[in-house]
Design a protein around this motif. Sequence first.
Motif, PDB file in Angstrom:
ATOM      1  N   GLU A 160      -8.640   8.886  -2.028  1.00  0.00           N
ATOM      2  CA  GLU A 160      -9.714   8.481  -1.107  1.00  0.00           C
ATOM      3  C   GLU A 160      -9.830   9.469   0.044  1.00  0.00           C
ATOM      4  O   GLU A 160     -10.940   9.780   0.510  1.00  0.00           O
ATOM      5  CB  GLU A 160      -9.439   7.077  -0.572  1.00  0.00           C
ATOM      6  N   GLN A 161      -8.696   9.961   0.500  1.00  0.00           N
ATOM      7  CA  GLN A 161      -8.687  10.963   1.564  1.00  0.00           C
ATOM      8  C   GLN A 161      -9.345  12.258   1.102  1.00  0.00           C
ATOM      9  O   GLN A 161     -10.088  12.902   1.858  1.00  0.00           O
ATOM     10  CB  GLN A 161      -7.234  11.217   1.999  1.00  0.00           C
ATOM     11  N   ASN A 189       1.642   6.863   8.203  1.00  0.00           N
ATOM     12  CA  ASN A 189       1.270   6.243   9.487  1.00  0.00           C
ATOM     13  C   ASN A 189       2.465   6.204  10.430  1.00  0.00           C
ATOM     14  O   ASN A 189       2.684   5.233  11.158  1.00  0.00           O
ATOM     15  CB  ASN A 189       0.728   4.822   9.292  1.00  0.00           C
ATOM     16  N   LEU A 223      -0.162   9.812   5.488  1.00  0.00           N
ATOM     17  CA  LEU A 223      -0.309   8.513   4.832  1.00  0.00           C
ATOM     18  C   LEU A 223       0.809   7.538   5.212  1.00  0.00           C
ATOM     19  O   LEU A 223       0.678   6.326   5.000  1.00  0.00           O
ATOM     20  CB  LEU A 223      -0.313   8.695   3.305  1.00  0.00           C
ATOM     21  N   GLY A 239       0.802  -1.217   0.000  1.00  0.00           N
ATOM     22  CA  GLY A 239       0.000   0.000   0.000  1.00  0.00           C
ATOM     23  C   GLY A 239       0.833   1.263   0.000  1.00  0.00           C
ATOM     24  O   GLY A 239       0.276   2.366   0.022  1.00  0.00           O
ATOM     25  N   GLN A 259     -15.388   7.791  -7.398  1.00  0.00           N
ATOM     26  CA  GLN A 259     -15.397   6.840  -6.289  1.00  0.00           C
ATOM     27  C   GLN A 259     -16.802   6.735  -5.701  1.00  0.00           C
ATOM     28  O   GLN A 259     -17.428   7.761  -5.390  1.00  0.00           O
ATOM     29  CB  GLN A 259     -14.405   7.288  -5.202  1.00  0.00           C
ATOM     30  N   LYS A 262      -3.737   6.496  -4.755  1.00  0.00           N
ATOM     31  CA  LYS A 262      -5.120   6.054  -4.587  1.00  0.00           C
ATOM     32  C   LYS A 262      -5.615   6.353  -3.179  1.00  0.00           C
ATOM     33  O   LYS A 262      -6.750   6.840  -2.989  1.00  0.00           O
ATOM     34  CB  LYS A 262      -5.227   4.561  -4.874  1.00  0.00           C
ATOM     35  N   ARG A 263      -4.779   6.082  -2.175  1.00  0.00           N
ATOM     36  CA  ARG A 263      -5.174   6.376  -0.795  1.00  0.00           C
ATOM     37  C   ARG A 263      -5.322   7.882  -0.585  1.00  0.00           C
ATOM     38  O   ARG A 263      -6.199   8.341   0.157  1.00  0.00           O
ATOM     39  CB  ARG A 263      -4.139   5.802   0.186  1.00  0.00           C
ATOM     40  N   TYR A 264      -4.465   8.638  -1.236  1.00  0.00           N
ATOM     41  CA  TYR A 264      -4.554  10.095  -1.145  1.00  0.00           C
ATOM     42  C   TYR A 264      -5.865  10.599  -1.747  1.00  0.00           C
ATOM     43  O   TYR A 264      -6.535  11.485  -1.181  1.00  0.00           O
ATOM     44  CB  TYR A 264      -3.359  10.715  -1.866  1.00  0.00           C
ATOM     45  N   ALA A 271      -0.407   3.091  -5.333  1.00  0.00           N
ATOM     46  CA  ALA A 271      -1.269   2.792  -4.184  1.00  0.00           C
ATOM     47  C   ALA A 271      -1.362   3.997  -3.261  1.00  0.00           C
ATOM     48  O   ALA A 271      -2.437   4.282  -2.704  1.00  0.00           O
ATOM     49  CB  ALA A 271      -0.735   1.579  -3.432  1.00  0.00           C
ATOM     50  N   ALA A 272      -0.263   4.707  -3.085  1.00  0.00           N
ATOM     51  CA  ALA A 272      -0.275   5.899  -2.235  1.00  0.00           C
ATOM     52  C   ALA A 272      -1.154   6.990  -2.843  1.00  0.00           C
ATOM     53  O   ALA A 272      -1.907   7.667  -2.127  1.00  0.00           O
ATOM     54  CB  ALA A 272       1.140   6.415  -2.042  1.00  0.00           C
TER      55      ALA A 272
END
Length: 615
Positions: free
Chosen positions: A338-339, A403, A401, A326, A378, A334-336, A331-332
């Motif tokens: 989503e945020q 963590n 991101l 991830g 999304q 995509k997570r960004y 992938a990063a």
Amino acid sequence: MGRFCISCLFPASWHFSLSPSACPRPLNTTYRQLTAVALLTILISLLYILLVLDRNRWGLFSQDNGNRYLTKLMDMEATDIKNPYLNYGVVIDCGSSGSRLFVYCWPRHNGNPHDLLDIKQMRGKNSLPVVMKIKPGISDLASTPEKASDYLAPLLNFAADHIPHSKHQETPLYILCTAGMRIVPENQQNAILEDLRTDIPLHYDFLFSDSHAEVISGKQEGVYAWIGINFVLGRFNHISAGEDSVVEVNVPGTETQAAVVRKRTTGVLDMGGVSTQIAYEVPKTVSFASSQQEEVAKNLLAEFNLGCDAHHTDHVYRVYVTTFLGFGGNAARKRYEEQIVYKTTLTNRLLGQKTGTSEDIPYLDPCLPVDIKDEIHQDGQTVYLRGLGDFDWCREVIFPLLNKTNETSTSISGIYQPPLDYRNSEFYGFSEFFYCTEDVLRMGGGYKVAKFTKAAKDYCATKWAVLKERFDRGLYSSHADLHRLKYQCFKSAWMYEVLHRGFSFPVNYTNLKTAQLVYDKEVQWTLGAILYRTRYLPLRDIQQDTFKGNHTHWRGFSFVYNHYLFFVCFLVVLLSILLYLLRLRRIHRRMLHNTSPAAALWMAEGGLPQISEVS
């Protein structure tokens, strides 16, 4: 005056006396011949020393049945398949998108148990590596495992055609499955592997056992990658006097003994689309703050011996390797995104705003180039973006991101990371580390943070229309496409954050090289895999040499175990000749001083004086 000869060194025809009446040849002539012999001996000695000291570069000769082969393989030349002393090995990398076959080869081991096999990729008649890839991935056969061996048949036939048939039975075959198979249920994994283990021995003569087909872990894959890059860089060779890049190592299992000094190995950073990986040697014994931390560390530290003898610790290594799923570039992103969707949805609902709901009211994304338009789709909704191009702001908004925790000795997601001596270390960055620095910014190679951040800031702050125009003019790498241009700003910031705040590399760190090739070769983890899995094979050659007794190979006897003895013999012979020459010169001068002028002239000029007979 007595006779002097060196019958142990020269033929009988060279014997002479120091009596002028009995001397078969002039002294100067003999002196010149002995001097020539001495110079020739010196020359041979020097050549011998150079050959011994540089044997790892040029290789050693082996002799058997009257044939000699240079056992050091040349990287870029076509493999000599007529060489009967060449060994072969096959590794199939069964990845998520396809399977790729690599054929490796190596000469007989040089007989020194401290040295590793000289493994290289096999090259065909066109001097290109013997490699073949097929699609899709073997994991696509999860529901039809009985087709697994048929699926790999093209690769196996390809290998069989390139490797001499007489070598098939002694050629190890390894089928190693990675990420794609790891997510397949275990019962389906076993069914696929069982089909391979059953059918392949029926149709191929390769050296193939049940343990040669398996699903390897991410940790194993990381260790193999680390082995491969360090092997190519020559970091497993013994150090020489004056070596600069060295490190003191507490060899695992011998912590109570003094540290050994050996070549500094290089660490590996690899960022793909989905995951990021780090691997490096931990030279010192690690102490843990808690038993829980120690338990976690045991799963992240790999201790192994690359040498052929378990009793030798020359090649025992302790390596830290971790894969972060991830945390790859895509992938990063995509997570960004989503945020962004979560934030805009929550803000709009609570404050009654309409940010990102249309192109006229876009969400201003600091991680996209200035004025570029983009959309996020999304869960049935669309968020409209417009680039702001602020590198520093982008870094701050993506930092969560990682963590990252405030605990010591931790990296991304709070994962344990053993201490790293950044001042005496070196790293290679592959995949996204290279693409991010080279494809657009054109600064792959040595990484300098000030130069990189300035280029990244300038790129982010440039309007999209200008970037697009530069792209159309071909100013970027041929590998760069519009997708790369669009997300270069984000990936530059993400690479920076992972490197400096995730893995805690100092901002003044200068020993990182981003690369795609090493010595003009693509280094695959499969090289490390076959090097590790064939590590005991040199014992076969060493034992064969030992059992042959008086028929021990000239290679192993002279160069590996007894070259120091031969070197001493050379020095003794040379010293004997020089001492004899000095003694001969003193006697020569004494005779010139004590003899008549005519005799002196005869001895000096090498001629026979004319002496008349006296009645």
